[in-house]
Design an enzyme around this catalytic site. Sequence first.
Site, mmCIF file in Angstrom:
data_model
loop_
_atom_site.group_PDB
_atom_site.id
_atom_site.type_symbol
_atom_site.label_atom_id
_atom_site.label_comp_id
_atom_site.label_asym_id
_atom_site.label_seq_id
_atom_site.Cartn_x
_atom_site.Cartn_y
_atom_site.Cartn_z
ATOM 1 N N ARG A 166 -5.691 0.608 -6.281
ATOM 2 C CA ARG A 166 -4.296 1.191 -5.940
ATOM 3 C C ARG A 166 -3.921 2.306 -6.905
ATOM 4 O O ARG A 166 -3.175 3.338 -6.466
ATOM 5 C CB ARG A 166 -3.348 0.238 -6.002
ATOM 6 C CG ARG A 166 -3.207 -0.790 -4.974
ATOM 7 C CD ARG A 166 -2.106 -1.779 -4.796
ATOM 8 N NE ARG A 166 -2.307 -2.873 -3.864
ATOM 9 C CZ ARG A 166 -2.258 -3.012 -2.720
ATOM 10 N NH1 ARG A 166 -1.923 -1.764 -1.948
ATOM 11 N NH2 ARG A 166 -2.199 -4.291 -2.025
ATOM 12 N N PHE B 117 -14.263 3.044 4.421
ATOM 13 C CA PHE B 117 -13.367 2.422 3.531
ATOM 14 C C PHE B 117 -12.967 3.198 2.370
ATOM 15 O O PHE B 117 -13.599 3.499 1.472
ATOM 16 C CB PHE B 117 -14.213 1.116 3.054
ATOM 17 C CG PHE B 117 -13.395 0.103 2.659
ATOM 18 C CD1 PHE B 117 -12.783 0.039 1.533
ATOM 19 C CD2 PHE B 117 -13.356 -1.007 3.573
ATOM 20 C CE1 PHE B 117 -11.903 -0.991 1.049
ATOM 21 C CE2 PHE B 117 -12.326 -2.214 3.097
ATOM 22 C CZ PHE B 117 -11.848 -2.146 2.061
ATOM 23 N N LYS C 172 -6.232 7.066 10.500
ATOM 24 C CA LYS C 172 -7.901 6.873 10.311
ATOM 25 C C LYS C 172 -8.304 7.168 11.824
ATOM 26 O O LYS C 172 -7.609 6.788 12.831
ATOM 27 C CB LYS C 172 -8.200 5.526 9.755
ATOM 28 C CG LYS C 172 -9.571 5.625 9.453
ATOM 29 C CD LYS C 172 -9.803 3.887 8.918
ATOM 30 C CE LYS C 172 -9.971 3.931 7.758
ATOM 31 N NZ LYS C 172 -10.633 2.856 7.101
ATOM 32 N N ASP D 264 -5.844 -0.440 -1.486
ATOM 33 C CA ASP D 264 -6.657 -1.166 -2.374
ATOM 34 C C ASP D 264 -7.951 -1.663 -1.601
ATOM 35 O O ASP D 264 -7.994 -1.531 -0.158
ATOM 36 C CB ASP D 264 -5.502 -2.419 -2.839
ATOM 37 C CG ASP D 264 -5.549 -3.379 -1.657
ATOM 38 O OD1 ASP D 264 -5.962 -4.504 -1.996
ATOM 39 O OD2 ASP D 264 -4.886 -2.875 -0.610
ATOM 40 N N ASP E 57 -4.511 2.464 10.602
ATOM 41 C CA ASP E 57 -5.855 2.046 11.022
ATOM 42 C C ASP E 57 -5.986 1.402 12.315
ATOM 43 O O ASP E 57 -6.023 2.232 13.258
ATOM 44 C CB ASP E 57 -6.121 1.121 9.883
ATOM 45 C CG ASP E 57 -7.897 0.789 9.674
ATOM 46 O OD1 ASP E 57 -8.431 0.988 10.741
ATOM 47 O OD2 ASP E 57 -8.092 0.253 8.824
ATOM 48 N N GLU F 72 4.285 4.377 5.939
ATOM 49 C CA GLU F 72 3.195 3.793 5.930
ATOM 50 C C GLU F 72 2.207 4.510 5.211
ATOM 51 O O GLU F 72 2.103 5.713 5.293
ATOM 52 C CB GLU F 72 2.962 3.528 7.471
ATOM 53 C CG GLU F 72 1.583 2.693 7.823
ATOM 54 C CD GLU F 72 1.563 1.313 7.176
ATOM 55 O OE1 GLU F 72 1.725 1.158 6.118
ATOM 56 O OE2 GLU F 72 1.477 0.290 8.193
ATOM 57 N N ASP F 73 1.079 3.779 4.720
ATOM 58 C CA ASP F 73 0.171 4.424 3.959
ATOM 59 C C ASP F 73 -0.973 4.978 4.882
ATOM 60 O O ASP F 73 -1.562 5.821 4.739
ATOM 61 C CB ASP F 73 -0.413 3.493 2.800
ATOM 62 C CG ASP F 73 -0.772 2.066 3.207
ATOM 63 O OD1 ASP F 73 -0.676 1.698 4.320
ATOM 64 O OD2 ASP F 73 -1.548 1.323 2.435
ATOM 65 N N GLY G 42 0.783 -1.231 0.123
ATOM 66 C CA GLY G 42 0.021 0.025 -0.102
ATOM 67 C C GLY G 42 0.895 1.205 0.076
ATOM 68 O O GLY G 42 0.442 2.177 -0.521
#
Length: 182
Positions: free
Chosen positions: A168, A155, A134, A162, A106, A102-103, A47
């Site tokens: 992506r 989401f 998030k 993705d 979460d 890091e993307d 990601g």
Amino acid sequence: MNDDISRVIFSEQEIADRVADLGAAITRDYKDVAGPEGIVVVCVLRGAAMYTCDLIRAIDMPLEVDFMAVSSYGSGVKSTGVVRILKDLSSNIHGRHVVIAEDILDSGLTLSYLIKNLKSRGPASISVATLLRKDTPNQADVNCRYVGFECPDEFIVGYGLDYAERYRNLPYIGVLKPEIYQ
């Protein structure tokens, strides 16, 4: 793919501007302390690949980039909390300043595990540069030195994020319509 998105949260330009800001901040913070070797940027695959590529171009100092692939999702949409390393670093990070790219933060479970794992290798320091944090309940306590955007607990896909390996390649980050993943 665009028809599967209910709304765009961060545009391509907003992302580019914010990643440039993060790169400038990392440069400012490490330029005088990292020495001639520079820093090691650890990309968390898959990601964070797009984000990491843009981020390292925005960092104006010597650096090495390496990659780790970790999994805690299995085939679902929620983290299981059980982390597996699928691809480990090739670089020796002992005594080096490490920035984890890091993307998205979460649940924080995977990133917490990764930080603990990398700390055991004796780096000079570890910091986290996450594109997205998030707003989720019960998120693990992870100190992110660099945060691109705070985002809602929805989401989201695009710019490396993705669902079932799709979306992506969208240049923006948007909310995936629930009927796509439910």
